[in-house]
Motif scaffolding. Sequence first.
Motif, PDB file in Angstrom:
ATOM      1  N   GLN A 198       0.859  -1.183   0.000  1.00  0.00           N
ATOM      2  CA  GLN A 198       0.000   0.000   0.000  1.00  0.00           C
ATOM      3  C   GLN A 198       0.892   1.228   0.000  1.00  0.00           C
ATOM      4  O   GLN A 198       2.012   1.209   0.538  1.00  0.00           O
ATOM      5  N   HIS A 199       0.402   2.319  -0.603  1.00  0.00           N
ATOM      6  CA  HIS A 199       1.205   3.539  -0.645  1.00  0.00           C
ATOM      7  C   HIS A 199       0.298   4.755  -0.671  1.00  0.00           C
ATOM      8  O   HIS A 199      -0.895   4.676  -0.968  1.00  0.00           O
ATOM      9  N   ASP A 200       0.881   5.908  -0.338  1.00  0.00           N
ATOM     10  CA  ASP A 200       0.254   7.192  -0.607  1.00  0.00           C
ATOM     11  C   ASP A 200       1.286   8.027  -1.351  1.00  0.00           C
ATOM     12  O   ASP A 200       2.173   7.467  -2.004  1.00  0.00           O
ATOM     13  N   GLU A 201       1.216   9.348  -1.270  1.00  0.00           N
ATOM     14  CA  GLU A 201       2.103  10.174  -2.090  1.00  0.00           C
ATOM     15  C   GLU A 201       3.531  10.238  -1.563  1.00  0.00           C
ATOM     16  O   GLU A 201       4.449  10.595  -2.301  1.00  0.00           O
ATOM     17  N   VAL A 202       3.751   9.901  -0.289  1.00  0.00           N
ATOM     18  CA  VAL A 202       5.103  10.052   0.263  1.00  0.00           C
ATOM     19  C   VAL A 202       5.698   8.769   0.809  1.00  0.00           C
ATOM     20  O   VAL A 202       6.918   8.673   0.962  1.00  0.00           O
ATOM     21  N   LYS A 203       4.885   7.777   1.107  1.00  0.00           N
ATOM     22  CA  LYS A 203       5.411   6.560   1.728  1.00  0.00           C
ATOM     23  C   LYS A 203       4.702   5.337   1.174  1.00  0.00           C
ATOM     24  O   LYS A 203       3.625   5.428   0.575  1.00  0.00           O
ATOM     25  N   MET A 204       5.329   4.200   1.383  1.00  0.00           N
ATOM     26  CA  MET A 204       4.681   2.938   1.037  1.00  0.00           C
ATOM     27  C   MET A 204       5.149   1.872   2.009  1.00  0.00           C
ATOM     28  O   MET A 204       6.216   1.987   2.645  1.00  0.00           O
ATOM     29  N   ILE A 205       4.319   0.836   2.128  1.00  0.00           N
ATOM     30  CA  ILE A 205       4.653  -0.332   2.937  1.00  0.00           C
ATOM     31  C   ILE A 205       4.522  -1.550   2.050  1.00  0.00           C
ATOM     32  O   ILE A 205       3.536  -1.701   1.319  1.00  0.00           O
ATOM     33  N   SER A 206       5.536  -2.400   2.101  1.00  0.00           N
ATOM     34  CA  SER A 206       5.506  -3.637   1.324  1.00  0.00           C
ATOM     35  C   SER A 206       5.838  -4.793   2.236  1.00  0.00           C
ATOM     36  O   SER A 206       6.627  -4.666   3.182  1.00  0.00           O
ATOM     37  N   GLY A 207       5.227  -5.944   1.949  1.00  0.00           N
ATOM     38  CA  GLY A 207       5.466  -7.123   2.758  1.00  0.00           C
ATOM     39  C   GLY A 207       5.747  -8.342   1.910  1.00  0.00           C
ATOM     40  O   GLY A 207       5.176  -8.505   0.830  1.00  0.00           O
ATOM     41  N   SER A 208       6.656  -9.173   2.388  1.00  0.00           N
ATOM     42  CA  SER A 208       6.870 -10.502   1.828  1.00  0.00           C
ATOM     43  C   SER A 208       6.617 -11.487   2.957  1.00  0.00           C
ATOM     44  O   SER A 208       6.223 -11.092   4.061  1.00  0.00           O
ATOM     45  N   ASN A 209       6.847 -12.749   2.728  1.00  0.00           N
ATOM     46  CA  ASN A 209       6.557 -13.719   3.773  1.00  0.00           C
ATOM     47  C   ASN A 209       7.475 -13.592   4.984  1.00  0.00           C
ATOM     48  O   ASN A 209       7.147 -14.099   6.055  1.00  0.00           O
ATOM     49  N   GLU A 210       8.600 -12.877   4.844  1.00  0.00           N
ATOM     50  CA  GLU A 210       9.550 -12.799   5.951  1.00  0.00           C
ATOM     51  C   GLU A 210       9.581 -11.450   6.661  1.00  0.00           C
ATOM     52  O   GLU A 210       9.983 -11.364   7.819  1.00  0.00           O
ATOM     53  N   VAL A 211       9.169 -10.361   5.981  1.00  0.00           N
ATOM     54  CA  VAL A 211       9.402  -9.037   6.547  1.00  0.00           C
ATOM     55  C   VAL A 211       8.376  -8.036   6.007  1.00  0.00           C
ATOM     56  O   VAL A 211       7.875  -8.178   4.887  1.00  0.00           O
ATOM     57  N   LEU A 212       8.094  -7.004   6.825  1.00  0.00           N
ATOM     58  CA  LEU A 212       7.246  -5.881   6.423  1.00  0.00           C
ATOM     59  C   LEU A 212       8.090  -4.621   6.507  1.00  0.00           C
ATOM     60  O   LEU A 212       8.727  -4.351   7.541  1.00  0.00           O
ATOM     61  N   ARG A 213       8.096  -3.791   5.413  1.00  0.00           N
ATOM     62  CA  ARG A 213       9.008  -2.665   5.341  1.00  0.00           C
ATOM     63  C   ARG A 213       8.297  -1.362   5.012  1.00  0.00           C
ATOM     64  O   ARG A 213       7.344  -1.340   4.231  1.00  0.00           O
ATOM     65  N   LEU A 214       8.813  -0.275   5.603  1.00  0.00           N
ATOM     66  CA  LEU A 214       8.356   1.084   5.329  1.00  0.00           C
ATOM     67  C   LEU A 214       9.374   1.761   4.418  1.00  0.00           C
ATOM     68  O   LEU A 214      10.585   1.705   4.668  1.00  0.00           O
TER      69      LEU A 214
END
Length: 340
Positions: free
Chosen positions: A262-278
């Motif tokens: 998910q993202h907006d205009e300045v940040k996003m968060i992505s996840g895989s099976n091992e980690v969630l990142r900002l």
Amino acid sequence: MHVLRGHYGGVWDLAVTNDTLASCSLDTTVRIWNLATGHCMHVFGGHTRTVRCLIIVEPEWARVEGDKGVILSEQWPKRPMVVSGSRDFSLYVWNLPRDGEPEYKCSHANGPSPISTDNYDNPYFKHQLRGHESSVRVLAARRRMLVSGSYDASVRVWDIITGKCKWVLRGHTDQVYSLSLDPTFTRAYSGSKDNTIRIWNLQTGQCQHTLTGHTSIVIHIGLSPPYLVSASLDATIRFWDIDTSELRYTLPAHASSITCFQHDEVKMISGSNEVLRLWSIRRGRMVRDLLIGTTNMWRIAFEGRWCAAASTRDGKTMLDIWDFSNDPDWLIDPSEETED
């Protein structure tokens, strides 16, 4: 607060507006719930196979040309609508019931039974949209424009008011997994199992650009001006220039397939099976890890200062919730983002 029970098959998708929740299921139904009371107010039938995707389309003001060239303001649609897409190759469109309107529950609302596809007695039914030749996988809509992507490798553009199909967009060679609409309603973007993204002109029905570079399914696409952002099972996130369609940069975001994004205009968060990142979008780099040590990362959602993630850790299903109200990394100042 509540446990909402009623579906007798897996729940595939949800949509929320105010205190109303819509859900769709393997049991072929769409259910409308009152979140304040936990009561199931309506059960809509018609689909004959799993209902795979669901959206609520909110009314928006639009400027339209009336008689003698007079410019008028109208709401499209006139009231909120629910749209569902199914593995039976079809879409259904209903008016979203208002508070106090009569409850409606289809004949198979309380358990499996011979499924009736009739909606003759459903006062909220508007359209059944047919044309796709395989499962409907993803939906996008605003005002009176509805776009659907299917495993038949096509994208269809519908008028949600009349139920008519305006365009059939062909060019992908495999299943369509992701969609996004331009705010100007002039372009649609689709991501596919053929590893490409296509940009469609909604005024001509033609493909303007085909974006290549991903090496696996493009499962998420979205607009974050000046970029089109895409995430893929190839574990990368790519940023494309909206105006030129050129690839600006690629983030090797994870060591395995991206499962949520998910993202907006300045940040996003992505996840895989091992980690969630900002991540910072304008800097094009990771800010920090939010979760590590997960075995499955299922879903991410954020709004305002709140963020929630569903994952599996140590054999348990977990829901983590963050309050980022005092976190400078969350509300990044766009003016500072251009420094490097």
